[in-house]
Design an enzyme around this catalytic site. Structure first.
Site, PDB file in Angstrom:
ATOM      1  N   THR A 189      75.250  46.359 111.975  1.00 17.93           N
ATOM      2  CA  THR A 189      75.806  45.063 112.382  1.00 17.93           C
ATOM      3  C   THR A 189      76.800  44.618 111.309  1.00 17.93           C
ATOM      4  O   THR A 189      76.436  44.462 110.141  1.00 17.93           O
ATOM      5  CB  THR A 189      74.673  44.028 112.526  1.00 17.93           C
ATOM      6  OG1 THR A 189      73.726  44.545 113.464  1.00 17.93           O
ATOM      7  CG2 THR A 189      75.208  42.697 113.018  1.00 17.93           C
ATOM      8  N   PHE A 227      71.122  46.704 119.885  1.00 18.19           N
ATOM      9  CA  PHE A 227      70.409  45.488 120.294  1.00 18.19           C
ATOM     10  C   PHE A 227      68.901  45.695 120.303  1.00 18.19           C
ATOM     11  O   PHE A 227      68.158  44.822 120.754  1.00 18.19           O
ATOM     12  CB  PHE A 227      70.875  45.045 121.688  1.00 18.19           C
ATOM     13  CG  PHE A 227      72.342  44.731 121.739  1.00 18.19           C
ATOM     14  CD1 PHE A 227      72.811  43.480 121.343  1.00 18.19           C
ATOM     15  CD2 PHE A 227      73.257  45.686 122.150  1.00 18.19           C
ATOM     16  CE1 PHE A 227      74.171  43.192 121.362  1.00 18.19           C
ATOM     17  CE2 PHE A 227      74.616  45.408 122.177  1.00 18.19           C
ATOM     18  CZ  PHE A 227      75.079  44.154 121.788  1.00 18.19           C
ATOM     19  N   GLU A 261      62.764  45.638 116.663  1.00 15.93           N
ATOM     20  CA  GLU A 261      61.690  46.400 116.034  1.00 15.93           C
ATOM     21  C   GLU A 261      60.390  46.150 116.800  1.00 15.93           C
ATOM     22  O   GLU A 261      60.122  45.046 117.246  1.00 15.93           O
ATOM     23  CB  GLU A 261      61.544  45.997 114.565  1.00 15.93           C
ATOM     24  CG  GLU A 261      62.669  46.559 113.729  1.00 15.93           C
ATOM     25  CD  GLU A 261      62.655  46.061 112.292  1.00 15.93           C
ATOM     26  OE1 GLU A 261      61.583  45.723 111.777  1.00 15.93           O
ATOM     27  OE2 GLU A 261      63.744  46.018 111.689  1.00 15.93           O
ATOM     28  N   ASN A 279      72.703  37.719 118.893  1.00 12.58           N
ATOM     29  CA  ASN A 279      71.663  37.303 117.948  1.00 12.58           C
ATOM     30  C   ASN A 279      71.671  35.790 117.768  1.00 12.58           C
ATOM     31  O   ASN A 279      70.621  35.150 117.724  1.00 12.58           O
ATOM     32  CB  ASN A 279      71.872  37.979 116.589  1.00 12.58           C
ATOM     33  CG  ASN A 279      71.186  39.327 116.522  1.00 12.58           C
ATOM     34  OD1 ASN A 279      70.569  39.753 117.495  1.00 12.58           O
ATOM     35  ND2 ASN A 279      71.289  40.001 115.399  1.00 12.58           N
ATOM     36  N   CYS A 328      67.168  41.096 110.629  1.00 12.56           N
ATOM     37  CA  CYS A 328      68.412  40.859 111.369  1.00 12.56           C
ATOM     38  C   CYS A 328      68.771  39.393 111.513  1.00 12.56           C
ATOM     39  O   CYS A 328      69.827  38.965 111.039  1.00 12.56           O
ATOM     40  CB  CYS A 328      68.323  41.504 112.746  1.00 12.56           C
ATOM     41  SG  CYS A 328      68.364  43.298 112.646  1.00 12.56           S
TER      42      CYS A 328
HETATM   43  N1  LIG Z   1      66.300  46.776 112.221  1.00 12.81           N
HETATM   44  C1  LIG Z   1      66.692  46.455 113.434  1.00 12.81           C
HETATM   45  O1  LIG Z   1      65.877  46.258 114.353  1.00 12.81           O
HETATM   46  C2  LIG Z   1      68.164  46.360 113.760  1.00 12.81           C
HETATM   47  C3  LIG Z   1      68.560  46.086 115.089  1.00 12.81           C
HETATM   48  C4  LIG Z   1      69.915  46.021 115.376  1.00 12.81           C
HETATM   49  C5  LIG Z   1      70.850  46.226 114.376  1.00 12.81           C
HETATM   50  N2  LIG Z   1      70.436  46.462 113.095  1.00 12.81           N
HETATM   51  C6  LIG Z   1      71.456  46.727 112.084  1.00 12.81           C
HETATM   52  O2  LIG Z   1      71.486  48.121 111.822  1.00 12.81           O
HETATM   53  C7  LIG Z   1      71.764  48.365 110.439  1.00 12.81           C
HETATM   54  C8  LIG Z   1      70.655  49.194 109.828  1.00 12.81           C
HETATM   55  O3  LIG Z   1      69.471  48.432 109.878  1.00 12.81           O
HETATM   56  P1  LIG Z   1      68.060  49.061 109.503  1.00 12.81           P
HETATM   57  O4  LIG Z   1      67.038  48.032 109.785  1.00 12.81           O
HETATM   58  O5  LIG Z   1      67.948  50.410 110.117  1.00 12.81           O
HETATM   59  O6  LIG Z   1      68.218  49.236 107.915  1.00 12.81           O
HETATM   60  P2  LIG Z   1      67.268  50.051 106.936  1.00 12.81           P
HETATM   61  O7  LIG Z   1      67.398  49.373 105.620  1.00 12.81           O
HETATM   62  O8  LIG Z   1      65.928  50.231 107.556  1.00 12.81           O
HETATM   63  O9  LIG Z   1      67.942  51.498 106.872  1.00 12.81           O
HETATM   64  C9  LIG Z   1      69.164  51.763 106.272  1.00 12.81           C
HETATM   65  C10 LIG Z   1      69.084  53.170 105.698  1.00 12.81           C
HETATM   66  O10 LIG Z   1      70.396  53.557 105.270  1.00 12.81           O
HETATM   67  C11 LIG Z   1      70.222  54.365 104.126  1.00 12.81           C
HETATM   68  N3  LIG Z   1      71.502  54.511 103.415  1.00 12.81           N
HETATM   69  C12 LIG Z   1      72.081  53.690 102.522  1.00 12.81           C
HETATM   70  N4  LIG Z   1      73.250  54.219 102.099  1.00 12.81           N
HETATM   71  C13 LIG Z   1      73.414  55.402 102.761  1.00 12.81           C
HETATM   72  C14 LIG Z   1      74.402  56.407 102.771  1.00 12.81           C
HETATM   73  N5  LIG Z   1      75.474  56.321 101.979  1.00 12.81           N
HETATM   74  N6  LIG Z   1      74.238  57.470 103.590  1.00 12.81           N
HETATM   75  C15 LIG Z   1      73.154  57.563 104.394  1.00 12.81           C
HETATM   76  N7  LIG Z   1      72.173  56.645 104.399  1.00 12.81           N
HETATM   77  C16 LIG Z   1      72.302  55.581 103.607  1.00 12.81           C
HETATM   78  C17 LIG Z   1      69.135  53.653 103.353  1.00 12.81           C
HETATM   79  O11 LIG Z   1      68.569  54.497 102.368  1.00 12.81           O
HETATM   80  C18 LIG Z   1      68.173  53.295 104.479  1.00 12.81           C
HETATM   81  O12 LIG Z   1      67.213  54.314 104.694  1.00 12.81           O
HETATM   82  C19 LIG Z   1      71.955  46.990 109.814  1.00 12.81           C
HETATM   83  O13 LIG Z   1      73.313  46.659 109.843  1.00 12.81           O
HETATM   84  C20 LIG Z   1      71.177  46.086 110.737  1.00 12.81           C
HETATM   85  O14 LIG Z   1      71.675  44.769 110.720  1.00 12.81           O
HETATM   86  C21 LIG Z   1      69.121  46.543 112.770  1.00 12.81           C
END
Ligand SMILES: NC(=O)c1ccc[n+]([C@@H]2O[C@H](COP(=O)([O-])OP(=O)(O)OC[C@H]3O[C@@H](n4cnc5c(N)ncnc54)[C@H](O)[C@@H]3O)[C@@H](O)[C@H]2O)c1
Length: 433
Positions: free
Chosen positions: A123, A152, A155, A208, A260
């Site tokens: 995001t 979208f 968790e 959101n 989020c």
């Molecule tokens: N968690 C949710 O339910 C959700 C839903 C919709 C959107 N999002 C968005 O998706 C994105 C990711 O969210 P998340 O909850 O999965 O985050 P997270 O923190 O669980 O995972 C991110 C991962 O990226 C890895 N990372 C960091 N730098 C990296 C690199 N250079 N190369 C490869 N991996 C790398 C981290 O080590 C980590 O494991 C965010 O922007 C979030 O806002 C999350």
């Protein structure tokens, strides 16, 4: 692989990256997931899943032959048709989205000569795609396509949400790149919304914001219910039947948290402010939520006279049921406030941990949490809390006081079981003086 199947690299093995990778593998694509955390990749290679997400373990297992895990960016990109970016975008001190991980992965992309498409799942603020486009062009990678394909999923239901989405949003600079992203989703029944990149980015932030607005709205209605003698559960039922309004996100409670909503609301607020616009509704939504998380403190103080040396059981640490994610969890805010007031805090959660919450004692069962407690607060709506034998546990508490922060329990039953029961916005039923 058949023609329909593609090679996909997913950068980031977090909640979104792992679900994205596993679901694309389920759809028949060959997927390489890359993360910078060696332990995480080693665990995934051993077949262990580093996060709790229902259905994910089975999905990863079932598609193991189409899934590879690596820490090496070159290995991930080699042969890929599409590179998904699913790294974290946490808030900075100012509330803006921290895009450093996004820029790192963009800068780490090898100088590929073939046409690939970078697809953004993280995001990001509106305008990020435009900036990535310039950065790629400046590196001589004008032939690398770019699309915004926001996520979208929620968790706790992420696998189902991915496979049965309400819609798929794709914003691309080039029509053909959008077509490729759309084809990756063949097999999923959902409307596809095609747009320009900026609009796709805004759709995610606006969706959101709309959900958060509903939560803060119903929480304010709850607070007015408390002041005026109404029951917000009945009110939500009554307005939810209105098809123009709908039932979802009308559960009053102790506020939203998670990785989020809080950060995305701040990021949208900052995005607007940086563009010279004061987003009044969103500011109110954020402020109402902050106050809502603390309302339980006032209720407990009223019920117990003081919090000093009181033993308070918190049921639930995760920001919502179905996940072990405690980022921005209302439980953490509550625990911090209770400790600051001199209370002892005992916490229970079926999957989440109190790591990072010093001073909190975590126990393995609800019964243990309630033993000798002065009050218990339901913070996360774990379904198992509805099945607890509350009547049997009341005598084990020092004082049988419940604050039902998620309006899960029946007030009459709880009172009959011997509790002083309070909830959120249920003045019509609370029987408290
Ligand atoms: N968690 C949710 O339910 C959700 C839903 C919709 C959107 N999002 C968005 O998706 C994105 C990711 O969210 P998340 O909850 O999965 O985050 P997270 O923190 O669980 O995972 C991110 C991962 O990226 C890895 N990372 C960091 N730098 C990296 C690199 N250079 N190369 C490869 N991996 C790398 C981290 O080590 C980590 O494991 C965010 O922007 C979030 O806002 C999350």
């Amino acid at each position: 692989m058949s023609e329909r199947e593609q090679r996909i690299a997913v950068l980031g093995a977090g909640y979104v990256g792992l679900v994205t990778g596993a679901c694309f593998a389920e759809l028949g694509h060959a997927v390489v997931v890359r993360d910078i955390l060696p332990d995480r990749i080693a665990a995934l290679r051993r077949g262990e899943v580093p996060i709790y997400e229902p259905g994910l373990e089975a999905l990863l297992g079932r598609n193991a032959e189409r899934l590879t895990f690596t820490t090496d960016v070159g290995e991930a990109i080699e042969g890929a048709d599409v590179v998904y970016v699913a790294v974290g975008t946490p808030p900075t001190y100012s509330g803006d989205a921290d895009l450093s991980a996004v820029w790192t992965v963009i800068d780490e992309l090898p100088d590929v000569e073939r046409h690939i498409v970078v697809a953004m799942k993280s995001t990001v603020p509106v305008g990020t795609g435009e900036k990535v486009r310039h950065r790629l062009d400046a590196r001589g990678l004008a032939h690398v396509g770019y699309a915004s394909n926001p996520e979208f999923t929620a968790e706790g239901t992420a696998v189902k949400d991915f496979m049965e989405p309400d819609r798929i949003v794709i914003g691309a600079f080039e029509e053909a790149d959008g077509d490729l992203i759309a084809r990756l989703h063949d097999g999923i029944e959902a409307p596809i919304v095609r747009s320009d990149v900026a609009s796709a980015e805004m759709i995610k932030l606006a969706a959101n914001a709309a959900l958060m607005t509903r939560i803060s709205f119903i929480n304010e209605i709850a607070n007015v219910c408390e002041a005026t003698g109404a029951d917000v559960v009945k009110v939500a039922e009554g307005i939810g039947h209105d098809r123009r309004i709908g039932k979802s996100f009308l559960q009053a409670g102790v506020g939203f948290g998670g990785s989020c909503f809080p950060k995305d609301s701040l990021a949208l607020k900052q995005l607007a402010a940086n563009s010279g616009y004061h987003f009044q509704v969103l500011n109110a939504v954020i402020e109402v939520n902050e106050l809502q998380k603390r309302r339980v403190i006032g209720k407990l103080t009223q019920l117990l006279d003081t919090l000093r040396d009181r033993r308070i059981a918190l049921l639930g640490l995760a920001f919502k049921p179905g996940t072990d994610d405690t980022r921005e969890s209302p439980a953490f805010v509550l625990a911090g406030r209770l400790l600051a007031e001199g209370a002892q805090v005992i916490a229970w959660d079926p999957v989440a941990s109190s790591d990072g919450l010093s001073g909190v004692v975590q126990v393995d069962s609800v019964a243990e949490a309630l033993r000798d407690a002065d009050a218990v607060v339901l913070v996360t709506a774990w379904p198992e809390l509805a099945d607890v034998d509350w009547a049997a546990l009341a005598p084990t508490m020092r004082t049988a006081v419940v604050v039902d922060g998620r309006n899960m329990l029946d007030p009459e039953t709880m009172r009959a079981a011997g509790y002083r029961y309070d909830a959120i916005g249920r003045a019509a039923t609370n029987g408290l003086d």
